[in-house]
Write a protein that holds these residues in place. Structure first.
Motif, PDB file in Angstrom:
ATOM      1  N   LEU B 166      -2.712  -2.868   6.930  1.00 36.90           N
ATOM      2  CA  LEU B 166      -2.958  -3.617   5.692  1.00 36.90           C
ATOM      3  C   LEU B 166      -1.924  -4.744   5.612  1.00 36.90           C
ATOM      4  O   LEU B 166      -0.737  -4.512   5.851  1.00 36.90           O
ATOM      5  CB  LEU B 166      -2.801  -2.697   4.464  1.00 36.90           C
ATOM      6  N   GLU B 197      -7.492  -5.300   6.915  1.00 39.05           N
ATOM      7  CA  GLU B 197      -7.624  -5.381   5.456  1.00 39.05           C
ATOM      8  C   GLU B 197      -6.491  -6.228   4.873  1.00 39.05           C
ATOM      9  O   GLU B 197      -5.347  -6.138   5.334  1.00 39.05           O
ATOM     10  CB  GLU B 197      -7.595  -3.984   4.849  1.00 39.05           C
ATOM     11  N   TRP B 215      -5.712   1.489  -2.141  1.00 42.54           N
ATOM     12  CA  TRP B 215      -5.649   1.626  -0.679  1.00 42.54           C
ATOM     13  C   TRP B 215      -4.765   2.814  -0.300  1.00 42.54           C
ATOM     14  O   TRP B 215      -5.112   3.607   0.574  1.00 42.54           O
ATOM     15  CB  TRP B 215      -5.098   0.317  -0.078  1.00 42.54           C
ATOM     16  N   GLU B 218      -6.574   6.128  -1.106  1.00 42.36           N
ATOM     17  CA  GLU B 218      -7.607   6.417  -0.098  1.00 42.36           C
ATOM     18  C   GLU B 218      -6.970   6.883   1.209  1.00 42.36           C
ATOM     19  O   GLU B 218      -7.496   7.781   1.875  1.00 42.36           O
ATOM     20  CB  GLU B 218      -8.454   5.158   0.165  1.00 42.36           C
TER      21      GLU B 218
END
Lengths: 228, 228
Positions: B166, B197, B215, B218
């Motif tokens: 990320l 991402e 995020w 998850e």
């Protein structure tokens, strides 16, 4: 693991000192004043150089040795200003190092037209830790710290601030939009490196850049007097 | 000099992989999801963590392992938010390293209350080069890049952008005051790490931080499912 590593790093630093002296002797023989320019990624080292070079420094021919892990984005930016620019990539042959050392600079010297220069600025890899540990044969070390990085950086990376002869505080045009206290930043720089010279600039607007030009001109003049 | 150094670095990286696996096994046994948080000095890693922790993540107990060369400024900031914070200084015993490695994290684990955590965020030393080369046993790697650093950073430090799961683009509140093209930055991130991402945030205003919380939630939920 760490004991072995420390021993090797000490050996490497000794070799570095020897090579830095050899670089320095070459610079001195050509009458070139050399500045090692350091700072975090995005501090604005290249933008500051663009501003310095755009108007130039009276009677001082400037060249650049540009250090990056890879690519030549900054060298390309500076070459547009019609000064001699040489690129060192630490990824190619040097293991992707996070700093320049004297050997890397030495390996690039054949490509630097020392005869045509009075001042060579070596722009180091963006990093606040390791570049401060490796001299490359420079006369002076200058760091750029952006006000956007916060006022805590001198306390977190004191070795870098202590290693430098001039600290340029950049991006001051953004001060009205930040929760950063410029006076506190300047106090902390003075705390970790008492009486170090500081200049507050904006690489974007050009504010304060004349003081950097003046500092560089004085540095070169002082070296010329010593050698005369 | 360089040949010797490269061999030793390879040995060190092998030892690092072994220790990273040992760390990972400890994290897994305690059901703790671990994020290695990286970025340049002043990118806003700590400010982002403050925002994430201030509202918290539903059902996820967060702890911090804070890496700095020296001092405990960031650890002190985060401890004010009443989460468990452990400090690693790379200057004390680790030679002032510019990154965390698995051994440093391992040496700190006894002080981290893994039994009381679901998510451990390891805030690495501010640096865009070496932290990407050393896994520490993490489940995921997240980097913070501030828009103030310019849109060229993915091209100059591609290894870091490729290493991360990320990329958080921070300080977007300053976009109106900069000559930086956010779309170009996002395009370049995608160019060096296709389909990674990205989340655009302001650690100052809190804009976009919910997406980071989501995020992380998850990530932890996915690990919990695998282990169940």
């Amino acid at each position: 693991m760490h004991r072995v590593k420390v021993r090797v790093v000490e050996d490497a630093l000794d070799a570095n000192a020897t090579l830095a002296k050899a670089n320095r002797a070459d610079f001195d023989r050509h009458g070139v004043t050399v500045v090692n320019l350091m700072g975090a990624p995005g501090a604005g080292k290249t933008a500051l150089l663009e501003q310095v070079i755009a108007e130039g420094i009276d009677g001082v021919r400037i060249g650049i040795l540009e250090g990056d892990v890879e690519g030549s984005l900054d060298a390309d930016r500076l070459a547009r200003l019609h000064v001699p620019v040489t690129q060192i990539n630490t990824a190619a042959g040097f293991g992707g190092e996070c700093h320049l050392d004297a050997n890397m600079v030495r390996s690039a010297l054949a490509a630097v037209p020392l005869d045509e220069l009075d001042l060579l600025v070596i722009e180091n890899v963006g990093n606040l830790v390791c570049p401060a540990e490796f001299r490359v044969g420079e006369d002076a070390r200058v760091m750029v710290t952006a006000i956007t990085e916060g006022e805590d950086k001198p306390l977190k990376y004191p070795l870098m601030f202590r290693a430098c002869d001039l600290v340029v505080v950049n991006k001051v045009d953004l001060a009205p939009h930040l929760d950063v206290d410029l006076d506190l930043l300047l106090d902390r720089i003075d705390k970790v490196h008492p009486d170090v010279e500081t200049v507050v600039v904006s690489g974007r607007t050009g504010q304060g850049v004349d003081a950097v030009r003046h500092w560089l001109r004085e540095l070169h003049a002082a070296k010329a007097v010593v050698e005369a």
